[in-house]
Design a protein around this motif. Structure first.
Motif, mmCIF file in Angstrom:
data_model
loop_
_atom_site.group_PDB
_atom_site.id
_atom_site.type_symbol
_atom_site.label_atom_id
_atom_site.label_comp_id
_atom_site.label_asym_id
_atom_site.label_seq_id
_atom_site.Cartn_x
_atom_site.Cartn_y
_atom_site.Cartn_z
ATOM 1 N N ILE A 198 -6.582 1.947 -5.891
ATOM 2 C CA ILE A 198 -5.687 1.745 -7.053
ATOM 3 C C ILE A 198 -4.582 0.758 -6.697
ATOM 4 C CG2 ILE A 198 -3.957 2.878 -8.537
ATOM 5 C CD1 ILE A 198 -5.715 5.429 -8.326
ATOM 6 N N ARG A 199 -3.944 1.013 -5.555
ATOM 7 C CA ARG A 199 -2.803 0.166 -5.171
ATOM 8 C C ARG A 199 -3.258 -1.264 -4.885
ATOM 9 N NH1 ARG A 199 0.637 4.556 -1.530
ATOM 10 N NH2 ARG A 199 0.832 6.046 -3.234
ATOM 11 N N ALA A 200 -4.412 -1.415 -4.225
ATOM 12 C CA ALA A 200 -4.920 -2.766 -3.926
ATOM 13 C C ALA A 200 -5.283 -3.488 -5.223
ATOM 14 C CB ALA A 200 -6.131 -2.677 -3.008
ATOM 15 N N PHE A 201 -5.933 -2.777 -6.111
ATOM 16 C CA PHE A 201 -6.373 -3.378 -7.377
ATOM 17 C C PHE A 201 -5.184 -3.842 -8.219
ATOM 18 C CE2 PHE A 201 -7.515 -3.101 -11.864
ATOM 19 C CZ PHE A 201 -8.595 -3.964 -11.894
ATOM 20 N N GLU A 202 -4.181 -2.956 -8.291
ATOM 21 C CA GLU A 202 -3.014 -3.275 -9.122
ATOM 22 C C GLU A 202 -2.168 -4.403 -8.524
ATOM 23 O OE1 GLU A 202 -2.087 -2.189 -12.207
ATOM 24 O OE2 GLU A 202 -4.135 -1.429 -12.127
ATOM 25 N N ASN A 203 -2.305 -4.615 -7.208
ATOM 26 C CA ASN A 203 -1.499 -5.660 -6.546
ATOM 27 C C ASN A 203 -2.375 -6.786 -5.999
ATOM 28 O OD1 ASN A 203 1.340 -4.520 -6.506
ATOM 29 N ND2 ASN A 203 0.154 -2.801 -5.686
ATOM 30 N N LEU A 261 0.806 -1.225 0.000
ATOM 31 C CA LEU A 261 0.000 0.000 0.000
ATOM 32 C C LEU A 261 0.846 1.285 0.000
ATOM 33 C CD1 LEU A 261 -2.876 -1.100 2.414
ATOM 34 C CD2 LEU A 261 -2.922 -1.003 -0.074
ATOM 35 N N SER A 262 2.144 1.156 0.290
ATOM 36 C CA SER A 262 3.000 2.353 0.262
ATOM 37 C C SER A 262 3.634 2.561 -1.107
ATOM 38 C CB SER A 262 4.132 2.237 1.296
ATOM 39 O OG SER A 262 3.623 1.909 2.534
ATOM 40 N N GLU A 263 3.544 1.553 -1.949
ATOM 41 C CA GLU A 263 4.212 1.606 -3.258
ATOM 42 C C GLU A 263 3.296 2.307 -4.274
ATOM 43 O OE1 GLU A 263 7.324 0.284 -3.536
ATOM 44 O OE2 GLU A 263 7.404 1.004 -5.614
ATOM 45 N N PRO A 264 3.658 3.524 -4.736
ATOM 46 C CA PRO A 264 2.772 4.233 -5.676
ATOM 47 C C PRO A 264 2.697 3.522 -7.033
ATOM 48 C CG PRO A 264 4.505 5.667 -4.831
ATOM 49 C CD PRO A 264 4.865 4.296 -4.448
ATOM 50 N N VAL A 265 1.496 3.536 -7.624
ATOM 51 C CA VAL A 265 1.338 3.038 -8.997
ATOM 52 C C VAL A 265 1.370 4.296 -9.874
ATOM 53 C CG1 VAL A 265 -0.082 1.616 -10.534
ATOM 54 C CG2 VAL A 265 -0.109 1.195 -8.062
ATOM 55 N N THR A 266 2.568 4.760 -10.171
ATOM 56 C CA THR A 266 2.768 6.095 -10.763
ATOM 57 C C THR A 266 1.958 6.301 -12.047
ATOM 58 O OG1 THR A 266 5.005 5.632 -10.053
ATOM 59 C CG2 THR A 266 4.632 7.782 -11.019
ATOM 60 N N ASP A 267 1.972 5.305 -12.912
ATOM 61 C CA ASP A 267 1.288 5.435 -14.210
ATOM 62 C C ASP A 267 -0.166 5.878 -14.056
ATOM 63 O OD1 ASP A 267 3.567 4.617 -15.270
ATOM 64 O OD2 ASP A 267 2.906 2.596 -15.855
ATOM 65 N N ILE A 268 -0.820 5.310 -13.081
ATOM 66 C CA ILE A 268 -2.249 5.611 -12.914
ATOM 67 C C ILE A 268 -2.451 6.799 -11.975
ATOM 68 C CG2 ILE A 268 -4.483 4.655 -12.172
ATOM 69 C CD1 ILE A 268 -3.218 1.875 -12.797
ATOM 70 N N PHE A 307 -2.224 10.853 -12.916
ATOM 71 C CA PHE A 307 -3.353 11.501 -13.589
ATOM 72 C C PHE A 307 -4.302 12.113 -12.547
ATOM 73 C CE2 PHE A 307 -7.838 10.977 -14.753
ATOM 74 C CZ PHE A 307 -7.918 11.899 -15.787
ATOM 75 N N TYR A 308 -4.624 11.310 -11.526
ATOM 76 C CA TYR A 308 -5.544 11.801 -10.482
ATOM 77 C C TYR A 308 -4.890 12.893 -9.644
ATOM 78 C CZ TYR A 308 -8.405 7.788 -11.675
ATOM 79 O OH TYR A 308 -9.179 6.889 -12.349
ATOM 80 N N VAL A 309 -3.585 12.760 -9.425
ATOM 81 C CA VAL A 309 -2.868 13.758 -8.617
ATOM 82 C C VAL A 309 -2.894 15.104 -9.341
ATOM 83 C CG1 VAL A 309 -0.611 14.433 -7.658
ATOM 84 C CG2 VAL A 309 -1.405 12.053 -7.457
ATOM 85 N N TYR A 310 -2.554 15.073 -10.650
ATOM 86 C CA TYR A 310 -2.503 16.331 -11.401
ATOM 87 C C TYR A 310 -3.883 16.935 -11.610
ATOM 88 C CZ TYR A 310 2.460 16.084 -12.128
ATOM 89 O OH TYR A 310 3.790 16.073 -11.915
ATOM 90 N N SER A 311 -4.899 16.062 -11.718
ATOM 91 C CA SER A 311 -6.261 16.614 -11.905
ATOM 92 C C SER A 311 -6.902 16.999 -10.575
ATOM 93 C CB SER A 311 -7.144 15.613 -12.650
ATOM 94 O OG SER A 311 -7.208 14.427 -11.891
ATOM 95 N N GLY A 312 -6.174 16.788 -9.463
ATOM 96 C CA GLY A 312 -6.660 17.168 -8.128
ATOM 97 C C GLY A 312 -7.788 16.303 -7.612
#
Lengths: 250, 331
Positions: free
Chosen positions: A165-170, A140-147, A150-155
Motif C-alpha cells: 500500500i505504502r509503496a503504491f501510494e508513493n 515506508l514508515s508513513e502510514p496511508v491512513t485512509d486505506i 480498513f484492513y487494520v479494523y477488518s484484521g
C-alpha cells in the motif's frame, strides 16, 4: 525522453563551456588554465574513443552498485518500519555514516580490498545507499491512513500488504528517489576511481589532472554527462512503465 | 553666527586630529609593505623549510614584503593561481612549468630549489642488488601514470637501452601496501620526505633499504622551482628582486648546519605530526639535494638540466613542440 535528456545535457554542457571561454577571454588566460576550443576539439579527436570504454566501465560498476543499494535499502527500509526503535536506530546510523566524507573512508577501503572492482563497488554503493535508505525509511514508515485503517479494523492487515500500500501510494516519490540516486552511484564510482582504483573514467581524469590537461577532463565530463543522462532517462522510462502497469492492475 | 563658528572649530579640530593620527598611526607601516601571495607546491614540511623560515624569521619583512605563504596540495596548481592573480609567486615542478609554457602561460622561473631531484625509488637492498642500471631488468617498478616519475623512469630506461617490456610497471597510488607486501620492488618516494619515514619503518623491521636515484644514471630531471609571471617582472621588478633575495637568504640560513635546531623547530611549528628527529634527518637530506656541495649557490638554475627535462618531455610526447625553456629562466 532519451532525446530530451540528451539535448538538455548538451545545452548545459555548452553553456558551461561558453562560460569558461568567456572567463578565458576576459582575463586573457593561457591555454594552460583554460584550453582553447581548437585544443578541446583536437583532444576530443584523440581521446573520445579511448574514453568510451572507460565511461562504460564506470557506468557498469555504478549500475551494479546502484541496484545493490536499492535492494539493500528496500530490505532495511522494510525491516526498520517494523518497530519505532529499530527505525530510529537505523536512521541515526545512516545519518552518522553518511556524515563521514568518503575521501576519508576510501583509503581504508582500498587498503582492505585492494584497487579492484570490489572497492569501487562498495564506495559507489555507500554514496548512494544512505540517501536511498533514508528516503525509503521515510516513505515506508508513513502510514496511508485512509486505506490502511480498513484492513487494520477488518484484521486483514499483514506486513506485505502494508508495504505494498505504502509503496503504491508513493510510487512517484520512489521513482524520483531511485533515479536521483543513480547520479550519486555514478559520482561514487568516479570518486573511488579518482582516489585509488586503476580503471574507469575517474582514473583517466586523475591522469589528466597529473598532466594538468583540462581539455581531457572536459571530454571526460562530456562523456560522463551523456551516459549518465541516458541511464537517468532509462530509469525514468522504467519507473513510468512500472507506475502505469501497477495502476492498470489496480 | 555663533553656531557657525562652533561648527567651524569642530571641523578644524577633526581635520587636525585626522592629520595627526593618520601619518603617525599603524597605517604607515602597512602602506610601505608590499603585499604578495606565495603558493607552495606541497603541504608545510621539510621541503618548504626555507619558505616558512623566511616568513617566521622576518626575511620578507626586512625586504619590505608582507608575504602570505600558502600551503600547496595535490589539486593546487601555482601556475594557474598566478595567471588568475590569486598569487604573485609560486612553486611548481619543471614538468608543470614546461607544459604551461607550451600552452602559452607567461611564466618565468626565478630560482631552482632542488639541484638533485628528490624523486627517487626506495627498494630493499638485500633482495635487489643494483650495481648497474641493467640490474633493474625483470623488476616491478612503481610509477604514477601521468606523473613526472613516469617520465623520469621511462627516460631512464630509454637512455640506457632497456626496453619497456624488460621491466614491469605498477600503477602507484597513495597506498604503500603493494611495496610492503613485496609485490613491487621499487617504489617512488620523495627522498627527503616520505623516503625517511618509510626507510625508518623498514629498517625497524630489519629490512635494509636503499634509494635508486636516476640522477646517478644521467637523468637530471628538474624538480621544484620558484616562479612568477612575466607581467610581475615587467611591472614590479623591485618586488621580484626583493622576494628572491629574501627567499635565498632564508633558505641559506635554514640549510646552514649551524642553524639546524632553529630550522627544525621552525618546521615543527607548522608540521606537528612529524617528530623532531625525523625532521632533522629530512632536513639533512634536503640540504644534500639543494646544496650538494659547499660551493653550490642556493637557487642556481641548471640550464642544461632544464633543457634535458624539456627534451625528455618532447621525446615522450608530453609536449607537442619545443618551448625553448632556457628563455623562461630568469637571469
Amino acid at each position: 525522453m532519451f532525446h530530451k535528456r540528451l539535448s538538455q545535457f548538451i545545452i548545459v554542457y555548452l553553456l558551461g563551456l561558453a562560460f569558461l571561454f568567456f572567463i578565458k577571454a576576459v582575463l586573457n588566460l593561457s591555454d594552460y588554465v583554460i584550453p582553447s576550443p581548437v585544443e578541446i576539439y583536437d583532444t576530443g579527436l584523440k581521446v573520445f574513443l579511448r574514453y568510451i570504454p572507460d565511461v562504460l566501465n564506470t557506468l557498469s560498476v555504478a549500475i551494479i552498485g546502484h541496484v545493490l543499494s536499492i535492494v539493500m535499502a528496500t530490505i532495511v527500509g522494510i525491516i526498520s518500519r517494523l518497530s519505532n526503535w529499530m527505525g530510529s536506530f537505523i536512521k541515526t546510523a545512516a545519518f552518522n555514516i553518511q556524515a563521514y566524507p568518503i575521501v576519508a573512508v576510501a583509503p581504508i577501503i582500498f587498503i582492505l580490498l585492494g584497487d579492484g572492482l570490489s572497492s569501487r563497488l562498495l564506495i559507489a554503493a555507500m554514496i548512494c545507499y544512505f540517501p536511498l535508505l533514508l528516503s525509503f525509511i521515510g516513505i515506508l514508515s508513513e502510514p496511508v491512513t485512509d486505506i490502511e485503517h480498513f484492513y487494520v479494523y477488518s484484521g486483514k492487515m499483514r506486513w506485505q500488504l502494508e508495504v505494498k500500500i505504502r509503496a503504491f501510494e508513493n510510487m512517484n516519490k520512489l521513482v524520483t528517489v531511485v533515479s536521483g540516486s543513480a547520479t550519486l552511484a555514478m559520482v561514487g564510482t568516479i570518486v573511488a576511481e579518482f582516489i585509488g582504483a586503476s580503471k574507469g573514467i575517474g582514473y583517466s581524469i586523475r591522469i589528466a589532472l597529473y598532466q594538468s590537461d583540462l581539455s581531457k577532463i572536459l571530454i571526460a565530463l562530456f562523456l560522463i554527462g551523456i551516459f549518465t543522462s541516458l541511464y537517468l532517462a532509462f530509469l525514468e522510462w522504467l519507473g513510468n512503465m512500472l507506475v502505469r502497469n501497477w495502476r492498470a492492475k489496480a | 553666527m555663533k553656531n557657525m563658528k562652533n561648527n567651524l572649530r569642530i571641523i578644524v579640530l577633526l581635520v587636525t586630529l585626522i592629520a595627526i593620527i593618520v601619518p603617525s598611526g599603524c597605517g604607515k607601516k602597512d602602506t610601505e609593505m608590499t603585499k604578495v601571495s606565495y603558493r607552495l607546491k606541497w603541504l608545510f614540511n621539510t621541503s618548504v623549510a626555507g619558505d616558512i623560515y623566511a616568513d617566521v624569521h622576518g626575511f620578507f619583512a626586512k625586504e619590505g614584503l608582507e608575504v602570505e605563504v600558502k600551503e600547496g596540495g595535490p589539486e593546487l596548481d601555482a601556475i594557474k593561481e598566478l595567471e588568475m592573480g590569486h598569487a604573485q609567486f609560486g612553486v611548481a615542478s619543471a614538468d608543470q612549468v614546461i607544459r604551461a609554457v607550451s600552452k602559452g602561460a607567461p611564466i618565468v622561473v626565478l630560482a631552482q630549489l632542488f639541484q638533485i631531484n628528490p624523486l627517487q625509488w626506495i627498494y630493499r637492498s638485500d633482495e635487489n642488488k643494483i650495481n648497474k642500471i641493467e640490474d633493474i631488468k625483470g623488476k616491478t617498478i612503481g610509477i604514477t601514470f601521468g606523473g613526472n616519475d613516469e617520465a623520469i623512469m621511462k627516460a631512464l630506461i630509454l637512455k640506457n637501452g632497456i626496453r619497456e617490456e624488460e621491466v614491469s610497471f605498477f600503477s602507484v597510488r597513495y597506498d604503500y601496501t603493494p611495496f610492503y607486501e613485496r609485490r613491487v620492488a621499487f617504489w617512488p618516494v620523495y627522498r627527503n620526505a616520505e623516503g625517511v619515514i618509510i626507510g625508518d619503518k623498514l629498517e625497524k623491521a630489519k629490512e635494509p633499504v636503499s634509494f635508486f636515484d636516476p640522477n646517478n644514471y644521467g637523468i637530471h630531471f628538474v624538480a621544484n622551482s620558484v616562479i612568477t609571471t612575466e607581467n610581475m617582472i615587467k611591472q614590479h621588478p623591485e618586488t621580484v628582486k626583493k622576494f628572491v633575495t629574501a627567499l635565498t637568504e632564508a633558505w641559506n640560513e635554514a640549510l646552514n648546519p649551524a642553524n639546524l635546531d632553529k630550522t627544525v623547530e621552525t618546521i615543527h611549528r607548522f608540521d606537528k605530526d612529524t617528530q623532531l628527529d625525523t625532521i632533522r634527518r629530512q632536513l639533512e637530506i634536503t640540504r644534500q639535494l639543494m646544496k650538494p656541495s659547499e660551493k653550490t649557490v642556493f637557487g642556481t638554475i641548471d640550464v642544461n638540466a632544464w633543457k634535458q627535462t624539456e627534451r625528455i618531455m618532447l621525446e615522450q610526447k608530453l609536449i607537442s613542440a619545443p618551448v625553448n625553456i632556457e628563455k623562461r629562466l630568469w637571469k
